[in-house]
Design an enzyme around this catalytic site. Structure first.
Site, mmCIF file in Angstrom:
data_model
loop_
_atom_site.group_PDB
_atom_site.id
_atom_site.type_symbol
_atom_site.label_atom_id
_atom_site.label_comp_id
_atom_site.label_asym_id
_atom_site.label_seq_id
_atom_site.Cartn_x
_atom_site.Cartn_y
_atom_site.Cartn_z
ATOM 1 N N TRP A 103 0.839 -1.200 0.000
ATOM 2 C CA TRP A 103 0.000 0.000 0.000
ATOM 3 C C TRP A 103 0.872 1.248 0.000
ATOM 4 O O TRP A 103 0.595 2.209 -0.722
ATOM 5 C CB TRP A 103 -0.983 -0.014 1.157
ATOM 6 C CG TRP A 103 -2.027 -1.066 0.973
ATOM 7 C CD1 TRP A 103 -2.245 -2.147 1.769
ATOM 8 C CD2 TRP A 103 -2.974 -1.173 -0.104
ATOM 9 N NE1 TRP A 103 -3.277 -2.912 1.261
ATOM 10 C CE2 TRP A 103 -3.728 -2.344 0.114
ATOM 11 C CE3 TRP A 103 -3.247 -0.403 -1.236
ATOM 12 C CZ2 TRP A 103 -4.756 -2.755 -0.757
ATOM 13 C CZ3 TRP A 103 -4.257 -0.812 -2.099
ATOM 14 C CH2 TRP A 103 -4.997 -1.967 -1.855
ATOM 15 N N ASP A 173 -1.612 6.578 6.165
ATOM 16 C CA ASP A 173 -2.663 5.685 5.676
ATOM 17 C C ASP A 173 -2.975 4.714 6.809
ATOM 18 O O ASP A 173 -2.207 3.806 7.075
ATOM 19 C CB ASP A 173 -2.176 4.942 4.426
ATOM 20 C CG ASP A 173 -3.215 3.954 3.901
ATOM 21 O OD1 ASP A 173 -4.287 3.802 4.537
ATOM 22 O OD2 ASP A 173 -2.949 3.321 2.856
ATOM 23 N N LYS A 197 -12.203 -1.830 6.200
ATOM 24 C CA LYS A 197 -11.434 -2.752 7.026
ATOM 25 C C LYS A 197 -12.012 -2.781 8.441
ATOM 26 O O LYS A 197 -12.340 -3.827 8.964
ATOM 27 C CB LYS A 197 -9.952 -2.347 7.079
ATOM 28 C CG LYS A 197 -9.324 -2.045 5.714
ATOM 29 C CD LYS A 197 -9.209 -3.273 4.837
ATOM 30 C CE LYS A 197 -8.974 -2.987 3.361
ATOM 31 N NZ LYS A 197 -7.886 -2.133 2.995
HETATM 32 C C1 LIG Z 1 -7.318 -1.672 1.633
HETATM 33 C C2 LIG Z 1 -6.252 -0.670 1.754
HETATM 34 C C3 LIG Z 1 -6.090 0.376 0.821
HETATM 35 C C4 LIG Z 1 -6.952 0.491 -0.414
HETATM 36 O O1 LIG Z 1 -8.212 0.908 -0.094
HETATM 37 P P1 LIG Z 1 -9.300 1.241 -1.232
HETATM 38 O O2 LIG Z 1 -10.415 1.786 -0.389
HETATM 39 O O3 LIG Z 1 -9.636 -0.042 -1.919
HETATM 40 O O4 LIG Z 1 -8.728 2.236 -2.148
HETATM 41 C C5 LIG Z 1 -5.094 1.285 1.032
HETATM 42 N N1 LIG Z 1 -4.280 1.207 2.096
HETATM 43 C C6 LIG Z 1 -4.398 0.228 3.010
HETATM 44 C C7 LIG Z 1 -3.458 0.179 4.164
HETATM 45 C C8 LIG Z 1 -5.389 -0.738 2.872
HETATM 46 O O5 LIG Z 1 -5.495 -1.717 3.776
#
Ligand SMILES: *Cc1c(COP(=O)(O)O)cnc(C)c1O
Length: 363
Positions: A103, A173, A197
Site C-alpha cells: 500500500w 494511511d 477494514k
Molecule cells: C485496503 C487498503 C487500501 C486500499 O483501499 P481502497 O479503499 O480499496 O482504495 C489502502 N491502504 C491500506 C493500508 C489498505 O489496507
C-alpha cells in the site's frame, strides 16, 4: 451455509452483528421517516443528523482536536494517494515516503506522478516482513510531509509508534488499523482510512486533516479533489455515500457505547492477536509467521505452512469448517487471518483449535 461464518476477510470485512441488526431494524423506515437511509435526500434533516452524529462520534472516539477537519469522501484510500500530493505538496517542495508494504508502494507510485517524492526507507529487501530501523531511514528535515502506512494489510506489519519526524507533518494511511486503538491525533498532519477494514462498508474514506495544511491547497484544483472545497461543503459538495456513512456511524456508536471506547477495543484486539500468535509460536515451526515479532500486526496475521500444498489443503478444509477468507495475498502466500475490531474472539479460538488439529493430522 445457514449460519454466519467466521469471516477472516481482509476487506471488506466482518461487521458487528449488532450493527447489522440495527441497520436491518431501521431498513424500511428510518426513525419514522417512512423510508430507508438509502432513499432519503442527502439534504434532508434526517441525513444531516446522521452525518453530523457520525462525525461527532468519531471525534469523541479519537479525541480529535478542534483544529482538525473530518471528511467523508469517496474514491477509497487509493484516491487519497493522489489527493494528498495534489493538495498538500507545494510546488517545488518534496515529500518523504516510508515503504513497508504494497500500500505504501502504491501511495509512493501515485505521488511521484505529481511532484518530487523521496523514498525515506523501504523494507522491500526482506519482502516487507519488518519495519525499517532508524539507521536505514533518511529523513529530509525540509520535507513537506512524511507519509507512512501504520498497518500494512497484506504483509501484516504494524507500526507500534509513529516514526519520529521533527517538525515535518506526518501523513498516515491508517486504513487497516483505524480506530483499533487510541491514537494521538495531534501528532499527525493528516490521517486517512478507507472504511471497509475496520469502520464500516466500502464506499467511504475518512480524512482527518489539520486546518493549517488547508492553506497549502493550490487554487484551481478540480472541485471533487480539492480538500478546501470539500471541507467548505461539509463533505457534501456532491452526493456523499449516504448509506456507508450511516453504517460507519453505527459502528462508531457500537465502539463508544457497547465496547466502551478505543482503550477497551485495543485490549480486546491484543488478546485476540496474542491467542493466534502464541499458537504460531507454539507449533514447533509448523506454522511460521511472516513478520518479525516486534512488528507483528494486531489486525492481519500472516503465516506460512511447511508447503504450498498444505496451505491449499488448510484453506479448503477451514472454509468447509466455517472459517472463511483465510487465503493469503499472492505476494506473501500462505494464510492471512484478518481479525479486525468486529471479529469475535470465539472465531480466533476456533481457528487455533483447527490449526492444532490440522497439524496433528498433517504434521
Ligand atoms: C485496503 C487498503 C487500501 C486500499 O483501499 P481502497 O479503499 O480499496 O482504495 C489502502 N491502504 C491500506 C493500508 C489498505 O489496507
Amino acid at each position: 451455509m445457514t449460519e454466519r461464518v467466521f469471516n477472516f476477510s481482509a476487506g471488506p470485512a466482518t461487521l458487528p452483528v449488532s450493527v447489522l441488526e440495527k441497520a436491518q431494524a431501521e431498513l424500511l423506515n428510518y426513525k419514522g421517516c417512512g423510508m430507508s437511509v438509502m432513499e432519503m435526500s442527502h439534504r434532508s434533516k434526517a441525513f444531516e443528523g446522521i452525518i453530523n452524529e457520525a462525525e461527532a462520534d468519531l471525534r469523541r472516539l479519537l479525541s480529535i482536536p478542534d483544529n482538525y477537519k473530518v471528511l467523508f469522501l469517496q474514491g477509497g484510500a487509493s484516491l487519497q494517494f493522489t489527493m494528498i500530493p495534489m493538495n498538500v505538496l507545494p510546488k517545488g517542495a518534496s515529500a518523504d515516503y516510508i515503504l513497508t508494504g504494497s500500500w505504501g508502494q502504491s501511495a509512493f507510485k501515485e505521488a511521484k506522478k505529481l511532484g518530487s517524492i523521496r523514498e525515506a526507507a523501504t523494507t522491500a529487501d526482506t519482502n516487507f516482513n519488518r519495519l525499517p530501523n532508524p539507521e536505514e531511514t533518511t529523513l529530509d528535515p525540509n520535507a513537506a510531509f512524511l507519509h507512512f502506512t501504520s498497518n500494512e494489510t497484506i504483509f501484516g506489519v504494524e507500526f507500534q509508534d509513529e516514526p519520529g519526524t521533527g517538525d515535518v507533518p506526518l501523513v498516515c494511511d491508517m486504513s487497516s488499523n483505524f480506530i483499533s486503538k487510541p491514537v494521538n491525533v495531534s501528532k499527525y498532519g493528516l490521517i486517512y482510512a478507507g472504511a471497509q477494514k475496520n469502520a464500516g462498508p466500502s464506499g467511504v474514506t475518512m480524512v482527518i486533516i489539520r486546518e493549517d495544511l488547508l492553506d497549502r491547497v493550490p487554487d484551481g484544483l478540480p472541485a471533487m479533489l480539492d480538500y478546501k472545497n470539500l471541507v467548505k461543503n461539509g463533505s457534501m459538495y456532491n452526493t456523499p455515500p449516504c448509506y456507508s456513512i450511516y453504517i460507519c456511524g453505527l459502528v462508531f456508536k457500537w465502539l463508544l457505547d457497547d465496547i466502551g471506547g478505543l482503550d477497551r477495543i485495543e485490549a480486546l484486539n491484543r488478546e485476540k492477536a496474542a491467542i493466534l500468535y502464541n499458537a504460531i509460536d507454539a507449533s514447533d515451526g509448523y506454522y511460521r509467521g511472516h513478520s518479525e515479532k516486534a512488528c507483528r500486526s494486531m489486525m492481519n496475521v500472516t503465516l506460512r505452512l511447511p508447503s504450498e500444498e498444505l496451505e491449499n489443503k488448510f484453506v479448503k478444509e477451514a472454509t468447509a469448517a466455517g472459517l472463511d477468507g483465510l487465503k493469503g495475498h499472492r505476494s506473501v502466500g500462505g494464510l492471512r487471518a484478518s481479525i479486525y475490531n468486529a471479529f469475535p474472539k470465539e472465531g480466533v479460538v476456533r481457528l487455533v483449535e483447527f490449526m492444532n488439529d490440522f497439524q496433528k493430522s498433517n504434521g
